[in-house]
Design a protein around this motif. Structure first.
Motif, PDB file in Angstrom:
ATOM      1  N   ILE A   1      -5.680   6.537  -5.601  1.00 24.22           N
ATOM      2  CA  ILE A   1      -4.677   5.612  -5.066  1.00 24.22           C
ATOM      3  C   ILE A   1      -5.379   4.459  -4.351  1.00 24.22           C
ATOM      4  O   ILE A   1      -6.072   4.663  -3.357  1.00 24.22           O
TER       5      ILE A   1
ATOM      6  N   HIS B   1      -5.100  12.026  -5.143  1.00 20.70           N
ATOM      7  CA  HIS B   1      -4.047  13.022  -5.312  1.00 20.70           C
ATOM      8  C   HIS B   1      -4.444  13.995  -6.412  1.00 20.70           C
ATOM      9  O   HIS B   1      -4.841  13.581  -7.504  1.00 20.70           O
TER      10      HIS B   1
ATOM     11  N   TYR C   1      -7.266   7.018  -1.375  1.00 19.28           N
ATOM     12  CA  TYR C   1      -6.747   8.384  -1.335  1.00 19.28           C
ATOM     13  C   TYR C   1      -6.865   8.987  -2.717  1.00 19.28           C
ATOM     14  O   TYR C   1      -6.842   8.273  -3.724  1.00 19.28           O
TER      15      TYR C   1
ATOM     16  N   LYS D   1       0.822  -1.204   0.000  1.00 17.59           N
ATOM     17  CA  LYS D   1       0.000   0.000   0.000  1.00 17.59           C
ATOM     18  C   LYS D   1       0.861   1.262   0.000  1.00 17.59           C
ATOM     19  O   LYS D   1       0.615   2.207  -0.757  1.00 17.59           O
TER      20      LYS D   1
ATOM     21  N   ARG E   1       1.343   3.935  -3.219  1.00 14.68           N
ATOM     22  CA  ARG E   1       1.068   5.357  -3.014  1.00 14.68           C
ATOM     23  C   ARG E   1       2.261   6.209  -3.440  1.00 14.68           C
ATOM     24  O   ARG E   1       2.091   7.198  -4.167  1.00 14.68           O
TER      25      ARG E   1
END
Length: 263
Positions: free
Chosen positions: A212, A253, A251, A29, A33
């Motif tokens: 992500i 970005h 997530y 993970k 990322r």
């Protein structure tokens, strides 16, 4: 900090640093990322040396990546332990940066405008998310960039709904989100469409948007054990910047360029 107090104050990770390192930075993970962030920022990385502020630097992984390329880094965090870890890796790598034990809001009041501001996995832990974002984004030069990484509201809702049980009524009541669940679940996950609109209203254009872990975090342990991880990562890579899928990443970005200074 007691669980019931989460969300009332900006999160300091001193008490959770070991858990943070194990669950956020280590393993597939954390590697995934970092890979996607570096891809999104590659064009800026290759530019002539820039002034970069990492507002909430954590362990300093991305700051170190830029510093090794010759960029000038200013790093701040409210966690003493995080800063000490970051200083250690910088020293071991033989590169320098400025480190300040300050919250981003306070640092914003004294730092000059920057070519690039990194604001990664911070906003969802703040007592006043958009107020602090306003302070931080004000330190981006016109023509400069803001790199914003945040825990995704939509992923939080969807993943917990799929788990069933007590999670279903839990996600239906936002007022208790920070009162239950794990300590590494942020109290204020953010909606990408809200932050994108905020950025546009404050003089930014969106250059890149990446999700992500758009599949991985929805799979249970059995499904993951039965899946070839390389094949899964290929699928992640194929869809992580596609509309719909990118908005479901654990997530999100966003790399945004400031075209006007709205201060």
């Amino acid at each position: 900090m007691k669980q019931k107090e989460r969300g009332k104050f900006d999160q300091n990770f001193d008490p959770l640093i070991d858990k943070f390192k194990d669950q956020i930075y280590s393993g597939i993970k954390g590697e995934w990322r970092l890979k996607l962030l570096q891809e999104d920022l590659q064009e800026l990385y290759q530019k002539d040396p820039m002034d970069i502020w990492d507002a909430g630097c954590g362990l300093g992984q991305l700051a170190l990546w830029f510093a090794k390329e010759g960029h000038s880094l200013t790093c701040c965090d409210i966690s003493y332990k995080m800063l000490e870890e970051a200083k250690k890796v910088f020293k071991e790598a033989g590169v320098e940066a400025s480190f300040e034990k300050l919250p981003a809001q306070q640092m914003a009041a004294q730092i000059a405008q920057q070519d690039l501001v990194l604001f990664h996995a911070v906003i969802e832990w703040l007592a006043n998310p958009l107020e602090t974002l306003n302070s931080v984004s004000g330190k981006v030069k016109p023509g400069g960039h803001l790199s914003l990484l945040f825990f995704n509201y939509h992923s939080f809702v969807y993943r917990n709904a799929l788990r069933g049980g007590w999670c279903v009524p839990f996600v239906a009541d936002e007022s208790v989100w920070y009162g239950r669940g794990k300590k590494l679940t942020p109290p204020y996950p953010q909606k990408p469409e809200v932050l994108i609109e905020w950025l546009r209203k404050h003089g930014y254009e969106i250059k890149v948007q990446t999700g992500i872990r758009v599949f991985h975090d929805y799979m249970n342990k059995t499904a993951l054990e039965d899946t070839d991880i390389d094949e899964l990562m290929q699928l992640e890579y194929r869809f992580c910047r596609e509309p719909v899928y990118r908005d479901m990443g654990r997530y999100i970005h966003i790399l945004a360029r400031k075209i006007t200074d709205s201060r």
